[in-house]
Design an enzyme around this catalytic site. Structure first.
Site, PDB file in Angstrom:
ATOM      1  N   TRP A  47       3.014   7.835  -2.532  1.00 44.25           N
ATOM      2  CA  TRP A  47       4.425   7.978  -2.950  1.00 44.25           C
ATOM      3  C   TRP A  47       4.494   8.896  -4.176  1.00 44.25           C
ATOM      4  O   TRP A  47       5.339   9.790  -4.252  1.00 44.25           O
ATOM      5  CB  TRP A  47       4.976   6.590  -3.288  1.00 44.25           C
ATOM      6  CG  TRP A  47       6.425   6.530  -3.633  1.00 44.25           C
ATOM      7  CD1 TRP A  47       7.470   6.286  -2.786  1.00 44.25           C
ATOM      8  CD2 TRP A  47       7.002   6.702  -4.942  1.00 44.25           C
ATOM      9  NE1 TRP A  47       8.656   6.291  -3.476  1.00 44.25           N
ATOM     10  CE2 TRP A  47       8.396   6.547  -4.800  1.00 44.25           C
ATOM     11  CE3 TRP A  47       6.492   6.968  -6.210  1.00 44.25           C
ATOM     12  CZ2 TRP A  47       9.281   6.641  -5.871  1.00 44.25           C
ATOM     13  CZ3 TRP A  47       7.359   7.082  -7.282  1.00 44.25           C
ATOM     14  CH2 TRP A  47       8.745   6.914  -7.119  1.00 44.25           C
ATOM     15  N   ASP A 107       0.840  -1.201   0.000  1.00 50.12           N
ATOM     16  CA  ASP A 107       0.000   0.000   0.000  1.00 50.12           C
ATOM     17  C   ASP A 107       0.873   1.249   0.000  1.00 50.12           C
ATOM     18  O   ASP A 107       1.997   1.238   0.517  1.00 50.12           O
ATOM     19  CB  ASP A 107      -0.904  -0.027   1.253  1.00 50.12           C
ATOM     20  CG  ASP A 107      -2.029   0.982   1.161  1.00 50.12           C
ATOM     21  OD1 ASP A 107      -2.309   1.482   0.049  1.00 50.12           O
ATOM     22  OD2 ASP A 107      -2.644   1.281   2.207  1.00 50.12           O
ATOM     23  N   ASN A 109     -10.606  -3.018  -6.307  1.00 48.24           N
ATOM     24  CA  ASN A 109      -9.774  -2.123  -7.121  1.00 48.24           C
ATOM     25  C   ASN A 109     -10.372  -1.813  -8.499  1.00 48.24           C
ATOM     26  O   ASN A 109      -9.950  -0.873  -9.163  1.00 48.24           O
ATOM     27  CB  ASN A 109      -8.348  -2.676  -7.286  1.00 48.24           C
ATOM     28  CG  ASN A 109      -7.505  -2.561  -6.040  1.00 48.24           C
ATOM     29  OD1 ASN A 109      -6.573  -3.324  -5.830  1.00 48.24           O
ATOM     30  ND2 ASN A 109      -7.804  -1.598  -5.188  1.00 48.24           N
ATOM     31  N   ARG A 129      -5.357  -1.777   8.629  1.00 48.89           N
ATOM     32  CA  ARG A 129      -6.532  -2.514   8.123  1.00 48.89           C
ATOM     33  C   ARG A 129      -6.079  -3.812   7.483  1.00 48.89           C
ATOM     34  O   ARG A 129      -4.950  -3.900   7.004  1.00 48.89           O
ATOM     35  CB  ARG A 129      -7.237  -1.712   7.015  1.00 48.89           C
ATOM     36  CG  ARG A 129      -8.000  -0.521   7.456  1.00 48.89           C
ATOM     37  CD  ARG A 129      -8.818   0.016   6.283  1.00 48.89           C
ATOM     38  NE  ARG A 129      -7.975   0.606   5.252  1.00 48.89           N
ATOM     39  CZ  ARG A 129      -7.539   1.857   5.256  1.00 48.89           C
ATOM     40  NH1 ARG A 129      -7.848   2.655   6.243  1.00 48.89           N
ATOM     41  NH2 ARG A 129      -6.790   2.315   4.277  1.00 48.89           N
TER      42      ARG A 129
HETATM   43  C1  FPP Z   1      -1.893   0.134  -3.307  1.00 52.02           C
HETATM   44  O1  FPP Z   1      -1.465   1.471  -3.395  1.00 52.02           O
HETATM   45  C2  FPP Z   1      -1.361  -0.680  -4.382  1.00 52.02           C
HETATM   46  C3  FPP Z   1      -2.117  -1.310  -5.323  1.00 52.02           C
HETATM   47  C4  FPP Z   1      -3.567  -1.195  -5.357  1.00 52.02           C
HETATM   48  C5  FPP Z   1      -1.550  -2.128  -6.390  1.00 52.02           C
HETATM   49  C6  FPP Z   1      -0.256  -2.807  -6.163  1.00 52.02           C
HETATM   50  C7  FPP Z   1       0.489  -2.800  -7.437  1.00 52.02           C
HETATM   51  C8  FPP Z   1       1.826  -2.771  -7.595  1.00 52.02           C
HETATM   52  C9  FPP Z   1       2.760  -2.864  -6.488  1.00 52.02           C
HETATM   53  C10 FPP Z   1       2.464  -2.582  -8.938  1.00 52.02           C
HETATM   54  C11 FPP Z   1       2.395  -3.666  -9.928  1.00 52.02           C
HETATM   55  C12 FPP Z   1       2.325  -5.053  -9.427  1.00 52.02           C
HETATM   56  C13 FPP Z   1       3.041  -6.094  -9.891  1.00 52.02           C
HETATM   57  C14 FPP Z   1       2.748  -7.432  -9.391  1.00 52.02           C
HETATM   58  C15 FPP Z   1       4.142  -5.957 -10.840  1.00 52.02           C
HETATM   59  P1  FPP Z   1      -2.534   2.632  -3.504  1.00 52.02           P
HETATM   60  O2  FPP Z   1      -2.643   3.009  -4.933  1.00 52.02           O
HETATM   61  O3  FPP Z   1      -3.816   2.239  -2.867  1.00 52.02           O
HETATM   62  O4  FPP Z   1      -1.821   3.752  -2.680  1.00 52.02           O
HETATM   63  P2  FPP Z   1      -2.484   4.944  -1.855  1.00 52.02           P
HETATM   64  O5  FPP Z   1      -3.248   4.300  -0.712  1.00 52.02           O
HETATM   65  O6  FPP Z   1      -1.295   5.724  -1.393  1.00 52.02           O
HETATM   66  O7  FPP Z   1      -3.355   5.700  -2.798  1.00 52.02           O
END
Ligand code: FPP
Length: 263
Positions: free
Chosen positions: A42, A37, A85, A207
């Site tokens: 970032w 997360d 998502n 969470r």
């Molecule tokens: C949560 O950050 C992350 C995700 C929903 C997706 C995870 C994906 C990756 C790490 C990249 C690609 C994956 C692979 C397997 C190559 P968020 O977007 O919810 O962050 P935020 O809470 O700061 O908005």
């Protein structure tokens, strides 16, 4: 053996070396599950579009998978895309899928070289055909590997998994009285795998986000403020060392506590 495999990729004198040497390889978690997360935050901190956070997050995935394999974990499960998502903007969803495809293409050789078996947990049949094809290729090519099992949770929801398991149990014709916790677990996506001992969540959120709800019943939870794109070997080792300091009781009491109670 695992310490040597880990040290092989740590430059001599690097601060990770001291952390690696602190690990008790006789008390490794069999299964580490991670909620990745903080990609969006970032990116926001750098005034970049959210997708840049996901792109940077792919590098963290690479390092985490290799570290897990070198540590000698049995299973590593990363939460890459939840059922929820799909509510994100279409462009963000399609970028996540492109990144996944790119990751699989560029990392397949590394997975093979590190003897890693790749699996998907989630409703894979609802993903786009080209993504499914790429996933099947990686699953099939790594099926004979005997090292760490790398599960990627895609189009995954913990409640959906339990519903899917219930449907499978019913379809199997199992008698209701024969269905106990152990039997039921055989209908989950993770059938035959050990439950996570350690659940790591990045970006400071407290969470579980519908992740492995059945399987994390007794997992130790470790939350770090580090945002996922910044997560590196050092953070994984720190989580592991914190885990190794915990006392796991599974609802019971340890002999030391029993002795206090007896006084
Ligand atoms: C949560 O950050 C992350 C995700 C929903 C997706 C995870 C994906 C990756 C790490 C990249 C690609 C994956 C692979 C397997 C190559 P968020 O977007 O919810 O962050 P935020 O809470 O700061 O908005």
């Amino acid at each position: 053996m695992s310490l040597e495999r880990l040290l092989a990729v740590i430059p001599a004198g690097h601060s990770d070396e001291a952390l690696a040497r602190e690990v008790n390889f006789d008390r490794l978690p069999a299964h580490i599950a991670v909620i990745m997360d903080g990609n969006g935050r970032w990116a926001a901190q750098r005034h970049l579009p959210r997708v840049e956070g996901h792109r940077a997050g792919s590098d963290a995935v690479r390092e985490t998978v290799e570290t897990g394999a070198r540590l000698g974990l049995d299973v590593l499960t990363l939460y890459a895309f939840s059922i929820e998502n799909w509510k994100r903007p279409v462009t963000e969803v399609s970028t996540l899928m492109v990144l996944l495809k790119r990751y699989l293409r560029s990392e397949l050789e590394t997975l093979l070289k590190n003897d890693i078996r790749f699996r998907v947990i989630g409703r894979m049949d609802e993903l786009a055909p080209d993504i499914q094809q790429e996933l099947h290729l990686a699953i099939d090519r790594t099926a004979g590997n005997t090292g760490m099992l790398f599960n990627i949770a895609l189009n995954y929801g913990g409640r959906a998994e339990i519903v899917d398991a219930a449907r499978r149990a019913i379809a199997s014709g199992i008698k209701p009285e024969a269905l106990d916790e152990e039997q039921f677990a055989q209908f989950l996506y993770t059938a035959g795998q050990p439950d996570p001992d350690l659940l790591i969540r990045t970006s400071g959120e407290m969470r579980v986000s519908n992740y492995l709800l059945w399987q994390i019943a007794y997992a130790e939870i470790y939350v770090t403020d580090t945002l996922w794109p910044d997560f590196r070997r050092r953070h994984m080792l720190e989580a592991l060392l914190a885990y190794q300091k915990r006392e796991r009781r599974y609802g019971g009491i340890t002999p030391a506590r029993a002795a206090i109670g007896a006084q």
